[in-house]
Each structure stands twice: as structure tokens, then as C-alpha cells.
Design a protein around this motif. Structure first.
Motif, PDB file in Angstrom:
ATOM      1  N   TYR A   1      22.763  10.163  18.814  1.00  0.00           N
ATOM      2  CA  TYR A   1      24.009   9.885  19.673  1.00  0.00           C
ATOM      3  C   TYR A   1      23.594   9.807  21.141  1.00  0.00           C
ATOM      4  O   TYR A   1      24.488   9.683  21.834  1.00  0.00           O
ATOM      5  N   LEU A   2      22.522  10.441  21.567  1.00  0.00           N
ATOM      6  CA  LEU A   2      22.105  10.408  23.077  1.00  0.00           C
ATOM      7  C   LEU A   2      22.377   9.008  23.384  1.00  0.00           C
ATOM      8  O   LEU A   2      22.794   8.966  24.838  1.00  0.00           O
ATOM      9  N   TRP A   3      22.202   7.798  22.846  1.00  0.00           N
ATOM     10  CA  TRP A   3      22.224   6.585  23.309  1.00  0.00           C
ATOM     11  C   TRP A   3      23.599   5.971  23.303  1.00  0.00           C
ATOM     12  O   TRP A   3      23.737   4.738  23.395  1.00  0.00           O
ATOM     13  N   ARG A   4      24.704   6.707  22.982  1.00  0.00           N
ATOM     14  CA  ARG A   4      26.014   6.014  22.572  1.00  0.00           C
ATOM     15  C   ARG A   4      26.814   5.363  23.661  1.00  0.00           C
ATOM     16  O   ARG A   4      27.242   4.332  23.473  1.00  0.00           O
ATOM     17  N   ASN A   5      26.428   5.715  24.891  1.00  0.00           N
ATOM     18  CA  ASN A   5      26.796   5.216  26.279  1.00  0.00           C
ATOM     19  C   ASN A   5      26.110   3.991  26.585  1.00  0.00           C
ATOM     20  O   ASN A   5      26.369   3.697  27.735  1.00  0.00           O
ATOM     21  N   VAL A   6      24.723   3.610  26.005  1.00  0.00           N
ATOM     22  CA  VAL A   6      24.006   2.848  26.444  1.00  0.00           C
ATOM     23  C   VAL A   6      23.856   1.543  25.984  1.00  0.00           C
ATOM     24  O   VAL A   6      23.370   0.381  26.468  1.00  0.00           O
ATOM     25  N   ILE A   7      23.963   1.538  24.490  1.00  0.00           N
ATOM     26  CA  ILE A   7      23.566   0.393  23.625  1.00  0.00           C
ATOM     27  C   ILE A   7      24.628  -0.675  23.666  1.00  0.00           C
ATOM     28  O   ILE A   7      24.207  -1.795  23.003  1.00  0.00           O
ATOM     29  N   GLY A   8      25.849  -0.582  24.222  1.00  0.00           N
ATOM     30  CA  GLY A   8      26.941  -1.690  23.928  1.00  0.00           C
ATOM     31  C   GLY A   8      26.472  -2.969  24.508  1.00  0.00           C
ATOM     32  O   GLY A   8      26.532  -3.925  23.795  1.00  0.00           O
ATOM     33  N   SER A   9      26.022  -2.934  25.872  1.00  0.00           N
ATOM     34  CA  SER A   9      25.715  -4.327  26.440  1.00  0.00           C
ATOM     35  C   SER A   9      24.445  -4.911  25.706  1.00  0.00           C
ATOM     36  O   SER A   9      24.447  -6.143  25.751  1.00  0.00           O
ATOM     37  N   ILE A  10      23.580  -4.203  25.433  1.00  0.00           N
ATOM     38  CA  ILE A  10      22.439  -4.787  24.658  1.00  0.00           C
ATOM     39  C   ILE A  10      22.691  -5.276  23.352  1.00  0.00           C
ATOM     40  O   ILE A  10      22.214  -6.349  23.011  1.00  0.00           O
ATOM     41  N   ALA A  11      23.664  -4.442  22.506  1.00  0.00           N
ATOM     42  CA  ALA A  11      24.040  -4.978  21.254  1.00  0.00           C
ATOM     43  C   ALA A  11      24.748  -6.547  21.308  1.00  0.00           C
ATOM     44  O   ALA A  11      25.090  -7.057  20.295  1.00  0.00           O
ATOM     45  N   GLU A  12      25.242  -6.642  22.468  1.00  0.00           N
ATOM     46  CA  GLU A  12      26.103  -8.276  22.850  1.00  0.00           C
ATOM     47  C   GLU A  12      25.016  -9.010  22.395  1.00  0.00           C
ATOM     48  O   GLU A  12      25.378 -10.266  22.271  1.00  0.00           O
ATOM     49  N   GLU A  13      23.570  -8.837  22.709  1.00  0.00           N
ATOM     50  CA  GLU A  13      22.777  -9.831  22.856  1.00  0.00           C
ATOM     51  C   GLU A  13      21.513  -9.956  21.947  1.00  0.00           C
ATOM     52  O   GLU A  13      20.969 -10.816  21.414  1.00  0.00           O
ATOM     53  N   ARG A  14      21.257  -8.417  21.541  1.00  0.00           N
ATOM     54  CA  ARG A  14      20.203  -8.295  20.701  1.00  0.00           C
ATOM     55  C   ARG A  14      20.635  -7.051  19.533  1.00  0.00           C
ATOM     56  O   ARG A  14      21.751  -6.497  19.650  1.00  0.00           O
ATOM     57  N   ARG A  15      19.797  -7.135  18.596  1.00  0.00           N
ATOM     58  CA  ARG A  15      20.263  -5.921  17.348  1.00  0.00           C
ATOM     59  C   ARG A  15      19.665  -4.753  18.067  1.00  0.00           C
ATOM     60  O   ARG A  15      18.554  -4.675  18.579  1.00  0.00           O
ATOM     61  N   VAL A  16      20.243  -3.663  18.000  1.00  0.00           N
ATOM     62  CA  VAL A  16      20.001  -2.419  18.461  1.00  0.00           C
ATOM     63  C   VAL A  16      19.970  -1.470  17.106  1.00  0.00           C
ATOM     64  O   VAL A  16      20.951  -1.293  16.311  1.00  0.00           O
ATOM     65  N   ILE A  17      18.778  -0.561  17.168  1.00  0.00           N
ATOM     66  CA  ILE A  17      18.621   0.222  15.954  1.00  0.00           C
ATOM     67  C   ILE A  17      18.238   1.421  16.650  1.00  0.00           C
ATOM     68  O   ILE A  17      17.424   1.603  17.518  1.00  0.00           O
ATOM     69  N   VAL A  18      19.103   2.474  16.293  1.00  0.00           N
ATOM     70  CA  VAL A  18      19.014   3.836  16.747  1.00  0.00           C
ATOM     71  C   VAL A  18      18.827   4.995  15.636  1.00  0.00           C
ATOM     72  O   VAL A  18      19.788   5.354  15.232  1.00  0.00           O
ATOM     73  N   PRO A  19      17.548   5.327  15.417  1.00  0.00           N
ATOM     74  CA  PRO A  19      17.400   6.273  14.335  1.00  0.00           C
ATOM     75  C   PRO A  19      17.458   7.678  14.856  1.00  0.00           C
ATOM     76  O   PRO A  19      17.181   7.947  16.146  1.00  0.00           O
ATOM     77  N   ASP A  20      17.685   8.653  13.870  1.00  0.00           N
ATOM     78  CA  ASP A  20      17.370   9.883  14.127  1.00  0.00           C
ATOM     79  C   ASP A  20      16.015  10.228  13.659  1.00  0.00           C
ATOM     80  O   ASP A  20      15.634   9.988  12.537  1.00  0.00           O
ATOM     81  N   MET A  21      15.194  10.954  14.462  1.00  0.00           N
ATOM     82  CA  MET A  21      13.939  11.200  14.121  1.00  0.00           C
ATOM     83  C   MET A  21      13.783  12.175  12.863  1.00  0.00           C
ATOM     84  O   MET A  21      14.982  12.877  12.613  1.00  0.00           O
ATOM     85  N   LEU A  22      12.896  12.121  12.282  1.00  0.00           N
ATOM     86  CA  LEU A  22      12.587  12.870  10.841  1.00  0.00           C
ATOM     87  C   LEU A  22      12.828  14.438  11.311  1.00  0.00           C
ATOM     88  O   LEU A  22      12.227  15.128  12.275  1.00  0.00           O
ATOM     89  N   GLY A  23      13.924  15.343  10.680  1.00  0.00           N
ATOM     90  CA  GLY A  23      14.187  16.725  11.117  1.00  0.00           C
ATOM     91  C   GLY A  23      15.300  16.847  12.011  1.00  0.00           C
ATOM     92  O   GLY A  23      15.576  17.862  12.584  1.00  0.00           O
ATOM     93  N   TYR A  24      15.733  15.616  12.603  1.00  0.00           N
ATOM     94  CA  TYR A  24      16.764  15.570  13.656  1.00  0.00           C
ATOM     95  C   TYR A  24      17.927  14.969  12.943  1.00  0.00           C
ATOM     96  O   TYR A  24      17.862  13.928  11.970  1.00  0.00           O
ATOM     97  N   GLY A  25      19.337  15.235  13.551  1.00  0.00           N
ATOM     98  CA  GLY A  25      20.476  14.474  13.232  1.00  0.00           C
ATOM     99  C   GLY A  25      20.761  14.524  11.830  1.00  0.00           C
ATOM    100  O   GLY A  25      20.686  15.509  11.081  1.00  0.00           O
ATOM    101  N   ASN A  26      21.044  13.204  11.487  1.00  0.00           N
ATOM    102  CA  ASN A  26      21.212  13.317  10.015  1.00  0.00           C
ATOM    103  C   ASN A  26      20.077  12.609   9.044  1.00  0.00           C
ATOM    104  O   ASN A  26      20.363  12.316   7.697  1.00  0.00           O
ATOM    105  N   SER A  27      19.016  12.715   9.618  1.00  0.00           N
ATOM    106  CA  SER A  27      17.819  12.263   8.902  1.00  0.00           C
ATOM    107  C   SER A  27      17.366  13.701   8.111  1.00  0.00           C
ATOM    108  O   SER A  27      17.761  14.622   8.244  1.00  0.00           O
ATOM    109  N   SER A  28      16.314  13.257   7.138  1.00  0.00           N
ATOM    110  CA  SER A  28      15.841  14.443   6.322  1.00  0.00           C
ATOM    111  C   SER A  28      15.522  15.558   7.295  1.00  0.00           C
ATOM    112  O   SER A  28      15.106  15.582   8.089  1.00  0.00           O
ATOM    113  N   MET A  29      16.084  16.835   6.745  1.00  0.00           N
ATOM    114  CA  MET A  29      15.797  18.130   7.578  1.00  0.00           C
ATOM    115  C   MET A  29      15.143  19.286   6.886  1.00  0.00           C
ATOM    116  O   MET A  29      15.058  20.232   7.179  1.00  0.00           O
ATOM    117  N   ARG A  30      14.984  18.942   5.333  1.00  0.00           N
ATOM    118  CA  ARG A  30      14.338  20.032   4.649  1.00  0.00           C
ATOM    119  C   ARG A  30      12.987  20.471   5.130  1.00  0.00           C
ATOM    120  O   ARG A  30      12.194  20.015   6.019  1.00  0.00           O
TER     121      ARG A  30
END
Length: 278
Positions: free
Chosen positions: A47-76
Motif C-alpha cells: 500500500y506504500l505505493w498507492r499514490n505512485v503507480i497510477g501514471s505508470i499503469a497507464e503505460e506499463r503493467r505494474v505489479i506490487v507484491p507484499d513481501m513474505l511475512g508482510y501485508g496480506n502475504s503468508s505470515m505464519r
């Protein structure tokens, strides 16, 4: 602008295997074209990148993962969360999504992951952006070292860690923070599982994982887009990277600390878009 819950609802998930563990990586995916992967650091999430990716996504595919153990990725509590392991996750995610050659944008610990991947896969990285990234022996900072003490899980409550994170962000941003940003940065850690995962992520910080690589091996065109007033990863580290990486340029943004994309979002977006999409 999406709230953190809306961002989470729009995430996809991919299965990866790292060190023999079958794990899930949550990621935000938007746009079409040549892929750009955005990598966050500690203690943040995609979510850190929410304000950044919009203009890039107009021209390219943007993929923004949560690192392992962070956000909504595996956390066990059973796998490595180090930069080395996150690099393996990145490679597995790129393979799972059949991305091929990518551009990388990395902040903080995510910058260290991007550094390692660009060194180890020079022909697979088109362009590289590093923002206030960990490098050399510039980390971990004292706050993360203290957070990674094993007794933190037993001695501090979830509420106390939430207060600590809130105070850290408020004290280090140059202006009053966006409350949506604070909610997004704190929410994944607001449980016993989250607290344990955060401590494990802090424990996993290992300077060897950046001192063992040579940035001179990077061949990608590189932009060092840095908050010039950062006390955690000062701009002198970016200057050292500029000296070591061929075809690297440095842009320092004044009145911006470690959270450069929050302190100077418009300037950050402009510099990033100029570099990635022209």
C-alpha cells in the motif's frame, strides 16, 4: 484514492516456493505492457505505493507484491523473511506470472531485494529505481534492531507496537501524515500473528545480504530517487551507489525523508514516470 481495505480487496495471489516452504504472495496488478515491479520495505507493505503507480499503469503493467511475512502475504511463523529469501520470492513470482524481463522499483529493504536481483540477473532487469534503499552496511537501523529482539513478542502488546509504529511515521514524515497511509501501514501488524511476523521480519535483517554483492555488476539503467533528508538511509549511500553502478543517475528530493513517496508524492511521481515511461 483506495483505502487499505479496498487495496486488499483488489489484490491477487500467487503460490511460490521458497526454501521448501509453499507460500502465498499477495500482489496488486494493474495496467498492460512491459512489467514494473514495486518492492516495499520494513515495516510497510504494498500500500506504500498507492499514490505512485497510477501514471505508470497507464503505460506499463505494474505489479506490487507484499513481501513474505508482510501485508496480506503468508505470515505464519515458520519461514525466513530476510532479503535473501525475499529475492527468492521475487524470482518465483516473476516465474509464476511469466513476466520475463522486468523493471524494478525498490524502497528500503525492497531496494536491497532489487539490488540483489539486478546483480544476480543482469540480463533480466531493464531499468532499476532505488529509493532510500538499504545497501552495503548501512542497515539495520536502531529502531529495527530493537524491534527484532526476541523478547519483543513477549514484552510488548499489539497495542504498544501499534503506538510505536504510529509515532515513528508521524515523527519522520515532513508533514502531517495521511491517515489512510497510517492505517495501511499499521493494519497488517494489528494482531498477535502480525506482531510475531513483524518481529521475525526485523530479526531477519542481515547486513551480509547486501555486503556480499557488488553493485558494479548491475547493468540496468539505474535511477537513485532519494529523499535527501533521510536519517535512516542518508543520501551519501546513494552517492556511493552512483559511483559504483555504471549508467546510474541520482536525483535527491529536498524536504523528503525516508518516506520520500509520502513526503513529495507529486515530485516523486514525475521523476519516476519520466524515467520509466518517458
Amino acid at each position: 484514492m483506495l483505502s487499505y481495505s479496498e487495496w486488499s480487496d483488489r489484490q491477487d495471489s500467487a503460490a511460490v516456493t521458497v526454501d521448501g516452504h509453499d507460500l502465498e504472495v499477495a500482489y496488486y496488478d494493474d495496467g498492460e505492457g512491459d512489467p514494473v515491479i514495486f518492492l516495499h520495505g520494513i515495516p510497510t507493505n504494498s500500500y506504500l505505493w498507492r499514490n505512485v503507480i497510477g501514471s505508470i499503469a497507464e503505460e506499463r503493467r505494474v505489479i506490487v507484491p507484499d513481501m513474505l511475512g508482510y501485508g496480506n502475504s503468508s505470515m505464519r511463523d515458520e519461514f525466513d523473511r530476510s532479503i535473501r529469501a525475499q529475492e527468492e520470492m521475487l524470482a518465483a513470482l516473476i516465474a509464476a506470472l511469466d513476466l520475463g524481463t522486468v523493471s524494478l522499483v525498490g524502497h528500503d529493504l525492497g531496494g536491497g531485494v532489487a539490488l540483489r536481483y539486478a546483480v544476480h540477473n543482469p540480463d533480466a532487469v531493464e531499468r532499476l529505481v532505488l529509493s532510500n534503499a538499504v545497501a552495503y552496511d548501512s542497515w539495520p537501523v536502531q529502531t529495527i534492531t530493537e524491534l527484532g529482539l526476541p523478547e519483543t513478542v513477549e514484552d510488548q502488546s499489539v497495542g504498544e507496537v501499534q503506538e510505536m509504529l504510529d509515532g515513528m511515521f508521524r515523527q519522520t514524515l515532513t508533514a502531517d501524515p495521511d491517515e489512510a497511509f497510517l492505517e495501511g501501514m499499521k493494519t497488517p501488524w494489528n494482531s498477535e500473528e502480525g506482531l510475531t511476523s513483524l518481529v521475525r521480519a526485523a530479526i531477519a535483517t542481515n547486513t551480509n545480504h547486501t555486503t556480499e554483492i557488488d553493485p558494479a555488476d548491475i547493468t540496468a539503467e539505474t535511477l537513485l530517487l532519494w529523499g535527501a533528508d533521510d536519517e535512516f538511509q542518508p543520501i551519501e549511500s546513494a552517492q556511493r551507489l552512483q559511483d559504483d553502478i555504471d549508467n546510474a543517475s541520482l536525483t535527491g528530493l529536498d524536504d523528503a525523508t525516508h518516506w520520500v513517496m509520502e513526503d513529495r508524492p507529486e515530485a516523486y511521481r514525475e521523476e519516476l514516470a519520466a524515467f520509466l515511461v518517458g
